[in-house]
Design a protein around this motif. Structure first.
Motif, PDB file in Angstrom:
ATOM      1  N   PHE A   1     -27.470  -5.207  53.821  1.00  0.00           N
ATOM      2  CA  PHE A   1     -27.327  -6.647  54.077  1.00  0.00           C
ATOM      3  C   PHE A   1     -28.456  -7.439  53.413  1.00  0.00           C
ATOM      4  O   PHE A   1     -28.227  -8.498  52.851  1.00  0.00           O
ATOM      5  CB  PHE A   1     -27.271  -6.942  55.571  1.00  0.00           C
ATOM      6  N   LYS A   2     -29.670  -6.913  53.497  1.00  0.00           N
ATOM      7  CA  LYS A   2     -30.815  -7.596  52.885  1.00  0.00           C
ATOM      8  C   LYS A   2     -30.614  -7.698  51.375  1.00  0.00           C
ATOM      9  O   LYS A   2     -30.823  -8.749  50.780  1.00  0.00           O
ATOM     10  CB  LYS A   2     -32.109  -6.841  53.212  1.00  0.00           C
TER      11      LYS A   2
ATOM     12  N   ALA B   1     -31.793  -0.637  66.693  1.00  0.00           N
ATOM     13  CA  ALA B   1     -32.485  -0.907  65.427  1.00  0.00           C
ATOM     14  C   ALA B   1     -33.069   0.331  64.760  1.00  0.00           C
ATOM     15  O   ALA B   1     -33.205   0.371  63.542  1.00  0.00           O
ATOM     16  CB  ALA B   1     -33.576  -1.942  65.650  1.00  0.00           C
TER      17      ALA B   1
ATOM     18  N   TYR C   1     -23.730  -3.409  66.718  1.00  0.00           N
ATOM     19  CA  TYR C   1     -24.672  -2.521  66.048  1.00  0.00           C
ATOM     20  C   TYR C   1     -25.204  -1.461  66.980  1.00  0.00           C
ATOM     21  O   TYR C   1     -25.361  -1.687  68.175  1.00  0.00           O
ATOM     22  CB  TYR C   1     -25.910  -3.329  65.657  1.00  0.00           C
TER      23      TYR C   1
ATOM     24  N   CYS D   1     -21.462  -0.999  49.202  1.00  0.00           N
ATOM     25  CA  CYS D   1     -22.467  -0.474  50.136  1.00  0.00           C
ATOM     26  C   CYS D   1     -22.885   0.924  49.683  1.00  0.00           C
ATOM     27  O   CYS D   1     -22.068   1.834  49.606  1.00  0.00           O
ATOM     28  CB  CYS D   1     -21.916  -0.420  51.553  1.00  0.00           C
TER      29      CYS D   1
ATOM     30  N   ARG E   1     -27.886   1.808  61.476  1.00  0.00           N
ATOM     31  CA  ARG E   1     -28.369   0.417  61.488  1.00  0.00           C
ATOM     32  C   ARG E   1     -29.357   0.171  60.356  1.00  0.00           C
ATOM     33  O   ARG E   1     -29.307  -0.867  59.688  1.00  0.00           O
ATOM     34  CB  ARG E   1     -29.009   0.121  62.843  1.00  0.00           C
ATOM     35  N   ILE E   2     -30.251   1.108  60.121  1.00  0.00           N
ATOM     36  CA  ILE E   2     -31.228   0.977  59.043  1.00  0.00           C
ATOM     37  C   ILE E   2     -30.521   0.883  57.695  1.00  0.00           C
ATOM     38  O   ILE E   2     -30.826   0.028  56.868  1.00  0.00           O
ATOM     39  CB  ILE E   2     -32.243   2.151  59.072  1.00  0.00           C
TER      40      ILE E   2
ATOM     41  N   VAL F   1     -26.906 -12.240  56.342  1.00  0.00           N
ATOM     42  CA  VAL F   1     -27.530 -12.170  57.664  1.00  0.00           C
ATOM     43  C   VAL F   1     -26.434 -12.351  58.718  1.00  0.00           C
ATOM     44  O   VAL F   1     -25.800 -13.407  58.781  1.00  0.00           O
ATOM     45  CB  VAL F   1     -28.606 -13.273  57.845  1.00  0.00           C
TER      46      VAL F   1
ATOM     47  N   THR G   1     -28.830  -2.552  57.497  1.00  0.00           N
ATOM     48  CA  THR G   1     -29.825  -3.620  57.364  1.00  0.00           C
ATOM     49  C   THR G   1     -30.320  -3.708  55.919  1.00  0.00           C
ATOM     50  O   THR G   1     -30.434  -4.798  55.363  1.00  0.00           O
ATOM     51  CB  THR G   1     -30.995  -3.392  58.338  1.00  0.00           C
ATOM     52  N   LYS G   2     -30.574  -2.554  55.292  1.00  0.00           N
ATOM     53  CA  LYS G   2     -31.005  -2.542  53.894  1.00  0.00           C
ATOM     54  C   LYS G   2     -29.923  -3.113  52.985  1.00  0.00           C
ATOM     55  O   LYS G   2     -30.210  -3.890  52.076  1.00  0.00           O
ATOM     56  CB  LYS G   2     -31.359  -1.113  53.459  1.00  0.00           C
TER      57      LYS G   2
ATOM     58  N   GLU H   1     -25.991  -5.307  70.524  1.00  0.00           N
ATOM     59  CA  GLU H   1     -26.663  -4.037  70.294  1.00  0.00           C
ATOM     60  C   GLU H   1     -26.267  -3.045  71.377  1.00  0.00           C
ATOM     61  O   GLU H   1     -26.377  -3.347  72.567  1.00  0.00           O
ATOM     62  CB  GLU H   1     -28.172  -4.270  70.300  1.00  0.00           C
TER      63      GLU H   1
ATOM     64  N   VAL I   1     -25.052 -10.714  67.016  1.00  0.00           N
ATOM     65  CA  VAL I   1     -25.221  -9.266  67.095  1.00  0.00           C
ATOM     66  C   VAL I   1     -25.166  -8.819  68.554  1.00  0.00           C
ATOM     67  O   VAL I   1     -25.805  -9.410  69.415  1.00  0.00           O
ATOM     68  CB  VAL I   1     -26.568  -8.834  66.467  1.00  0.00           C
TER      69      VAL I   1
END
Length: 163
Positions: free
Chosen positions: A77-78, A65, A62, A131, A70-71, A83, A74-75, A89, A87
């Motif tokens: 995946f949520k 953050a 990734y 996605c 990444r944002i 999860v 993350t949205k 980074e 990871v």
């Protein structure tokens, strides 16, 4: 001062961003990855789909953050109740791409990066099924109320034309 960024918009009252292109947000796997052996539906697009559930045991490479890439992920995946287990980074997409191609995990990159990678060091590229959004914006960022010379304006026009 002027910058060209992979990810827009930039959230700052002192900066203005201008989108010049939208690039496909892609997942890159190493050529020898087991998931490359499955038959994929391409649907008249350049890149086949891969379902997030197929990635449950993968190490994710990734960006930091606070990066828009990444944002966005993350949205997604949520929303998908997913999860990532492991990871790594890193700071930039070029490194993420290189690590994924070397087999250290899977990474998300902009399609814009692919033509600039050595053809011997490319992976296999996929779109992530369902996605949304699946694009990354590329554009200019500059200070609000800044002066732009004729040369800078000509540069804006040329880059906008190329993209």
């Amino acid at each position: 001062s002027l910058s060209i960024l992979y990810f827009l918009p930039v959230k700052s009252k002192e900066l203005i961003s201008s989108v010049i292109s939208e690039e496909q947000h892609l997942l890159v796997l190493p050529k020898e990855h087991r998931l490359n052996n499955r038959k994929r539906i391409v649907d008249n697009a350049k890149y086949p789909f891969l379902d997030v559930s197929e990635l449950k045991n993968e190490t994710f490479i990734y960006l930091k953050a606070d990066s828009p890439s990444r944002i966005q992920l993350t949205k997604f995946f949520k929303k998908s109740n997913f999860v990532p287990k492991n990871v790594i980074e890193i700071k930039d997409m070029e490194t993420a791409h290189a690590l994924a191609v070397a087999g250290l995990g899977v990474a998300f990159i902009s399609e814009l990066l692919i033509p600039y990678c050595n053809s011997a060091h490319r992976g296999v590229y996929y779109r992530l099924k369902d996605c949304v959004p699946d694009k990354l914006q590329v554009g200019f960022v500059y200070k609000k109320n800044s002066y732009h010379s004729k040369a800078v304006k000509a540069f804006f026009a040329l880059v906008s034309e190329v993209f």
